[in-house]
Enzyme design. Sequence first.
Site, PDB file in Angstrom:
ATOM      1  N   HIS A  69       0.888  -1.273   0.238  1.00 34.35           N
ATOM      2  CA  HIS A  69       0.053  -0.148  -0.101  1.00 34.35           C
ATOM      3  C   HIS A  69       0.958   1.368   0.028  1.00 34.35           C
ATOM      4  CE1 HIS A  69      -3.571  -2.340   2.063  1.00 34.35           C
ATOM      5  NE2 HIS A  69      -3.894  -2.112   0.644  1.00 34.35           N
ATOM      6  N   CYS A  72      -3.648   1.368   9.511  1.00 38.16           N
ATOM      7  CA  CYS A  72      -4.379   0.272   9.088  1.00 38.16           C
ATOM      8  C   CYS A  72      -5.780   0.130  10.082  1.00 38.16           C
ATOM      9  CB  CYS A  72      -3.878  -0.972   8.455  1.00 38.16           C
ATOM     10  SG  CYS A  72      -2.449  -0.992   7.793  1.00 38.16           S
TER      11      CYS A  72
END
Length: 255
Positions: free
Chosen positions: A163, A250
Site C-alpha cells: 500500500h 490500517c
Amino acid sequence: MFKNVIVRVPSPSISEGLTSADLGQPVYEKALVQHENYVSALTKAGVNVTVLEPKNEFPDACFVEDVALCTSKCAIITRPGAETRRAEAELSDMHDALNKFYDHVEQIEAPGTVEAGDIMMVGDHFYIGESARTNRVGAEQMIAILEKHGLTGSIVTLKEVLHLKTGLAYLENNNLLVAGEFIDDPEFAKFNRIEVPEDEAYGANCIWVNDHVLVPEGYPTIQKKIEELGYDVILVDTSEFRKIDGGLSCLSLRF
C-alpha cells in the site's frame, strides 16, 4: 485537527488474516491487548473513539482503514482489491457509524477497486497509490468523487510496496516520512522528507493525530527523527498486526 476515530476490535480469526510477512501467525490475546493500547494512545491524542464489534467471519476486519476514506467533506466506502475483504466494505455497522458523522457517504463501484491504505491525505489533496489492491479505474472514481466535493487527488504508481502508506506517512507541517521506493521519488520533492532506514522500513507507517505522532514500538531511529521535529511521540506495539501486513494507520479511520 481530528475529532473522531473509528476502530474495530480484532476477532479470534485474526490468525487467518492475509499476509506476505512470513513472521508467523498473530496471537489473538496479544493482538487484543495491543489494540486496547492503540485505542488508549488515540484517546491521549484527544479524539473520540467509536469502537465497532469484532467480525469473526472477516479475519482482516480490524484494518478498517481499507474499507473507507474519511475526508473533511464526505466519506467514501471503498471496494477492496482483495476479494476476501470485499464484503467488509458492506458491513452495516460501519455504514451506520459513517452515516452518523457524515451527510455525504459515497461508494466505489465495480470494476473499480480501492483500499484506502493506498491513500494519503495532505490537506485537501489525496495521493492515491495504483497498486495490486487499488486499480486505475478505482483511483479515477475516487478522484471524481473527491473533486465533486471540492477536493483533489492524483495517482502514484507503486512498484514494490503493498500500500502507498506502507512507505509514506504525512506528519503535517510539510513533514513526510519516506521509505524504500519513495525516498528519491520526484513526486514528493516539495516535502521535508525524513528518510526511513531500510532496517526500520516497517516503522514508516506512523500516524499524526493532533500534534501527537503514534510510532510503532521498536524503531528507535524513526522515533528519534520524529521527536527532533518537535512532535509528542506515543509508542504503540503493533507486532502482532505486522504478522498480517498491518500497521498503525490500517487500524483506524481518523477524521
